[in-house]
Structures are given as structure tokens and as C-alpha cells.
Design a protein around this motif. Structure first.
Motif, short mmCIF file in Angstrom:
data_model
loop_
_atom_site.label_atom_id
_atom_site.label_comp_id
_atom_site.label_asym_id
_atom_site.label_seq_id
_atom_site.Cartn_x
_atom_site.Cartn_y
_atom_site.Cartn_z
N GLY A 145 0.88 -1.14 0.16
CA GLY A 145 -0.08 -0.04 0.16
C GLY A 145 0.88 1.45 0.05
N VAL A 146 2.06 1.24 -0.06
CA VAL A 146 3.13 2.53 -0.28
C VAL A 146 3.92 2.24 -1.44
CG1 VAL A 146 4.97 3.58 1.03
CG2 VAL A 146 2.88 2.67 2.45
N SER A 147 4.13 3.41 -2.17
CA SER A 147 4.93 3.45 -3.22
C SER A 147 6.26 3.99 -2.74
CB SER A 147 4.31 4.19 -4.27
OG SER A 147 5.20 4.34 -5.40
N ILE A 148 7.48 3.27 -3.28
CA ILE A 148 8.57 4.11 -3.30
C ILE A 148 9.22 4.27 -4.63
CG2 ILE A 148 9.02 3.14 -0.77
CD1 ILE A 148 10.99 1.15 -2.04
N GLU A 149 8.40 4.14 -5.49
CA GLU A 149 9.05 4.57 -6.68
C GLU A 149 8.25 5.52 -7.59
OE1 GLU A 149 6.37 0.63 -7.35
OE2 GLU A 149 7.59 1.62 -5.79
N ASN A 150 7.76 6.46 -6.94
CA ASN A 150 7.29 7.42 -7.53
C ASN A 150 7.49 8.31 -8.38
OD1 ASN A 150 4.59 9.35 -7.60
ND2 ASN A 150 5.69 10.59 -6.32
N ARG A 151 8.90 8.93 -8.21
CA ARG A 151 9.51 9.89 -8.93
C ARG A 151 10.73 10.15 -8.28
NH1 ARG A 151 8.05 15.97 -7.96
NH2 ARG A 151 7.87 15.91 -5.56
N ASN A 152 11.82 10.37 -9.21
CA ASN A 152 13.21 10.71 -8.76
C ASN A 152 13.42 11.50 -7.57
OD1 ASN A 152 14.05 8.53 -10.58
ND2 ASN A 152 14.95 10.13 -12.20
#
Length: 230
Positions: A161-168
Motif C-alpha cells: 500500500g506504499v509506493s517508493i518508486e513515485n519519482r526521482n
């Protein structure tokens, strides 16, 4: 395969993704062979990427001068863990210091392993859904990392439920701020919904290979273990 086990009266939960070379999208090839001789003796050559399945990322992942997997003490990969399932936030909300003060701070101690999740917006990470309109997971950034640094977490892990690849602009500071302090990451954790305790013992030991930046692990929790219940 079982996901929950009894271990001398304690409840043990397997938090790992089981890998199948036939279906895995990341590099995962096995070459089984018989060494020959009078007795069958099978070995397997493994052709794997380091960020495969449930894996532990170490500081060497983001800087050649920082410790690789084998350079960190074994205690880095086990200890008191907390499971924080943040719910009720709008989609794609950043996990800010205020949110962590509310959800995490009451359970934090020095050296805590923090597992973050959000059951409202779960998707399988690192797939074609990542960063699409269907990806509504909560987000992390430099502010998230600074909070964990200041509260002396030793590992931060993630459910679906958590993204760590959103944007640089989010990924780099989140990694760099924490990995500069030898904080490791646990990614692609599964079965978190089977946890019954907020606080538990956790282990996720990687292969002790020099100059390895990350390693697949068998992550598990043990609930009720004395010394790891509050």
C-alpha cells in the motif's frame, strides 16, 4: 504453502513472496545439474538479480562508499518490529512527519524496524500498474526519511500500500537520507494482514556476500516472543 506456523507456542508468520522462476518477471533462472559419480549429487546454479522478490536493500545500493550486505552486522537484520497500517487518507498522500507522529511515534524505540502499509490502496509493486492512474498508493519522500532518521529506525519495510518508486525527486532523498545512516529497506513484503500484533520480533537475513547491494530474504515475524511485545 502455509503462511502461519506454531513455533513452541509462539505464532510465526511468513512475510515473504515465494519466487517461481517460471513466472517471475525479474531475473530468476535456476540451472540444476548432477555432478556425476556413483551417488546422485544435484547442485543448482542461480542467476538472480539482487532486487528479487522480498528483498533487503543495503546502503551500497545508493553509494559505492557505503556498506554492502556483508559489511553490516547481523543485528541489522532482526529485532523489534512494528506494523503500521495507515488508513483513511486520500489517494497518493505523502507520508509526512505529522502522519508519522500520529501513527508511528507512540510505538517507536531506538532501533525499531518499521513496516509501513495501507490497506486502502494496495497493488502489486514493481508492475505495469506502477505510476498509472490505478496506482493510488501512499507516497514517501525526504520528509518521511528524515522522520525515521530522527527517530532512529534501523529498517523501513513496505507492504503493497506504499509506493517508493513515485519519482526521482522522492526516491533519491528517501534512500540517501536513510542509507547514509545505515538504515536498510525491506521491499515486497506479503501476508501482513495475517499479523495480529502491533509489535513483534522480525528477521530478514540476507546472503552475506561482499559487494552485494541487496539480497532476496526469507522475512518472518514471531508474535509473543518475550522482550518483543511492547
Amino acid at each position: 504453502m502455509d503462511k502461519v506456523y506454531d513455533l513452541n507456542g509462539y505464532r510465526m508468520i511468513d512475510l515473504s513472496k515465494i519466487l517461481d522462476p517460471a513466472t517471475e518477471t525479474r531475473r530468476c533462472k535456476l540451472y540444476r545439474f548432477n555432478t556425476g559419480g556413483a551417488i546422485p549429487d544435484y547442485h543448482t546454479n542461480m542467476d538472480l538479480m539482487s532486487h528479487l522478490g522480498t528483498h533487503c536493500e543495503c546502503p551500497y545500493h545508493h553509494d559505492n562508499k557505503w556498506p554492502s550486505v556483508a559489511d553490516l552486522p547481523l543485528s541489522t537484520f532482526m529485532g523489534r518490529a512494528i506494523y503500521i497500517n495507515i488508513t483513511g487518507l486520500p489517494p497518493r498522500t505523502y507520508i509526512t512527519a505529522d502522519i508519522l507522529d500520529k501513527w508511528c511515534k507512540p510505538f517507536m524505540k531506538d532501533g525499531t524496524i518499521v513496516i509501513l502499509d495501507d490497506s486502502d490502496y494496495r497493488i502489486t509493486p514493481f508492475t505495469s500498474l506502477t505510476n498509472t492512474d490505478k496506482d493510488k498508493r501512499l507516497l514517501v519522500n525526504g520528509e518521511t526519511a528524515t522522520w525515521f532518521k530522527d527517530h532512529k529506525a534501523k529498517c523501513v519495510g513496505f507492504g503493497e500500500g506504499v509506493s517508493i518508486e513515485n519519482r526521482n525527486e522522492d526516491v533519491k532523498p528517501f534512500h540517501d537520507i536513510l542509507m547514509a545512516e545505515n538504515v536498510v529497506f525491506l521491499e515486497v513484503l506479503q501476508n501482513l494482514e495475517l499479523l495480529k500484533s502491533k509489535v513483534f520480533f522480525m528477521s530478514y537475513s540476507p546472503l552475506p556476500i561482499k559487494d552485494l547491494d541487496s539480497s532476496p530474504v526469507r522475512a518472518y515475524a514471531i508474535e509473543g516472543l518475550p522482550g518483543f511485545t511492547d
